[in-house]
Design an enzyme around this catalytic site. Structure first.
Site, PDB file in Angstrom:
ATOM      1  N   LEU A 101       0.854  -1.181   0.000  1.00  0.00           N
ATOM      2  CA  LEU A 101       0.000   0.000   0.000  1.00  0.00           C
ATOM      3  C   LEU A 101       0.891   1.232   0.000  1.00  0.00           C
ATOM      4  O   LEU A 101       1.799   1.346   0.818  1.00  0.00           O
ATOM      5  CB  LEU A 101      -0.907   0.000   1.237  1.00  0.00           C
ATOM      6  CG  LEU A 101      -1.762  -1.252   1.446  1.00  0.00           C
ATOM      7  CD1 LEU A 101      -2.610  -1.104   2.712  1.00  0.00           C
ATOM      8  CD2 LEU A 101      -2.652  -1.547   0.238  1.00  0.00           C
ATOM      9  N   CYS A 102       0.656   2.123  -0.958  1.00  0.00           N
ATOM     10  CA  CYS A 102       1.412   3.373  -1.043  1.00  0.00           C
ATOM     11  C   CYS A 102       2.913   3.067  -1.167  1.00  0.00           C
ATOM     12  O   CYS A 102       3.325   2.270  -1.984  1.00  0.00           O
ATOM     13  CB  CYS A 102       1.094   4.245   0.170  1.00  0.00           C
ATOM     14  SG  CYS A 102       1.685   5.945   0.070  1.00  0.00           S
ATOM     15  N   THR A 103       3.732   3.663  -0.302  1.00  0.00           N
ATOM     16  CA  THR A 103       5.180   3.488  -0.391  1.00  0.00           C
ATOM     17  C   THR A 103       5.669   2.146   0.145  1.00  0.00           C
ATOM     18  O   THR A 103       6.871   1.884   0.149  1.00  0.00           O
ATOM     19  CB  THR A 103       5.891   4.629   0.357  1.00  0.00           C
ATOM     20  OG1 THR A 103       5.304   4.772   1.651  1.00  0.00           O
ATOM     21  CG2 THR A 103       5.747   5.935  -0.407  1.00  0.00           C
ATOM     22  N   GLY A 104       4.742   1.299   0.562  1.00  0.00           N
ATOM     23  CA  GLY A 104       5.130  -0.070   0.900  1.00  0.00           C
ATOM     24  C   GLY A 104       5.735  -0.780  -0.296  1.00  0.00           C
ATOM     25  O   GLY A 104       6.418  -1.798  -0.151  1.00  0.00           O
ATOM     26  N   THR A 121       3.270   3.395  -6.944  1.00  0.00           N
ATOM     27  CA  THR A 121       3.366   3.858  -5.569  1.00  0.00           C
ATOM     28  C   THR A 121       2.828   5.284  -5.562  1.00  0.00           C
ATOM     29  O   THR A 121       2.305   5.755  -6.569  1.00  0.00           O
ATOM     30  CB  THR A 121       4.821   3.789  -5.043  1.00  0.00           C
ATOM     31  OG1 THR A 121       4.836   4.095  -3.640  1.00  0.00           O
ATOM     32  CG2 THR A 121       5.730   4.756  -5.785  1.00  0.00           C
TER      33      THR A 121
END
Length: 323
Positions: A101-104, A121
């Protein structure tokens, strides 16, 4: 539907973590299907934002999960912890569906899971990811990317879109819509939409189109035109188009078509109606028209979608711990 493990370490973003928890922790009251077992895996005493979190298990338990979710990573200029990267890589090798999720996504990239794959991202960090991981095909213009067993999302709201997409894959659109209703969010945004597209349904009750969306959904079996919608909204067709574009990021007719396809998915999942009957119920007119638009939008013909969904649902039921 198996175990969903949230992989956490110091430096995770709490919003993405909370979104995933809200979606996978418990089923909506009206849903009667086997739900996920949600666990949090990480070191003892994880600092997430300003909160301290006590995980259920260590990162060594990730390979036992069916789905592993990595929330957003706060500082993309710092390499993620080696133990997290190794645990995520081991989970993928063990057959887990791995989701960022996102910058994961930086964790997945560091683990080598995005090499040769398309990924996304948060738009503010796509250039950094592309430069740091040149073997990753970074797409800055989508909400999420589904590569089967490796999925990535853009930031914040797009992370929720991806979580709902996972529920839709596992349980079908009607269950995903029930989760969305509980969270009071739009039921579906396709992953290929641009990151800057606004929500498909305005959140404000006083929005000029607030009543029109519900009116349309109740009449999907009818041959609606832009003029019909404009008349109902009490505005000109041109004015309607401007409001629609601002609210949904698309045209009135494209939004209407998307709702017809979504309704067709629900009928294919929940009923034994023929494709001809579903075409009539969704305002498509003929089975040929439905098949053309459905195949182009969903990627498979309606009959294939029905068989695939029911096969997956049967497998889920058989593998349920309640059976």
């Amino acid at each position: 539907m198996g175990t969903v493990a949230l992989a956490v370490t110091d430096g995770m973003l709490h919003l993405e973590l909370s979104l995933a928890y809200e979606v996978f922790a418990s089923a909506p009251d009206a849903v009667r299907v086997p739900w996920y077992e949600l666990v949090i895996c990480g070191p003892v005493g994880v600092q997430v934002g300003r909160f301290r979190l006590e995980p259920d298990f260590g990162l060594d338990r990730l390979p036992e999960a069916d789905t592993v979710i990595i929330p957003g990573w706060a500082d993309v200029d710092v390499d993620p912890p080696g133990e997290l990267v190794s645990a995520v890589r081991a989970a993928h090798a063990a057959g887990a569906r791995v989701v960022s999720l996102c910058t994961g996504a930086f964790v997945l990239a560091a683990a080598g899971l995005l090499d040769g794959r398309r990924a996304t991202t948060h738009w503010a960090h796509t250039d950094v990811m592309a430069a740091r991981y040149p073997r990753v095909e970074v797409d800055p213009d989508v909400l999420y990317v589904d590569n089967g067993n490796v999925l990535t999302s853009a930031g914040k709201a797009a992370a929720l879109d991806l979580c709902l997409h996972l529920v839709r894959l596992d349980h079908g659109s009607s269950v995903a819509n029930a989760v969305a209703r509980r969270l009071v969010v739009p039921p579906h945004r396709a992953g290929g939409q641009a990151q800057f597209v606004t929500a498909p349904v305005p959140a404000q009750d006083d929005h000029p189109l607030a009543g029109l969306f519900a009116w349309i959904v109740e009449r999907l079996d009818q041959p609606l035109t832009v003029e019909d919608l404009a008349r109902q909204a009490r505005m000109s067709s041109r004015h309607l188009g401007r409001h629609f574009r601002a609210a949904t990021g698309t045209t009135p007719l494209q939004w209407l078509l998307n709702q017809r396809i979504r309704h067709a998915q629900e009928l294919l999942e929940k009923s034994d109606d023929s494709v001809d009957a579903i075409a009539e119920a969704t305002g498509m007119g003929t089975a040929t028209t439905l098949r053309r638009h459905f195949n182009r939008t969903v990627g498979v013909p309606p009959d294939t979608y029905r068989r695939t969904f029911r096969a997956a649902l049967f497998t889920s039921s058989v593998n349920s711990p309640n059976n």
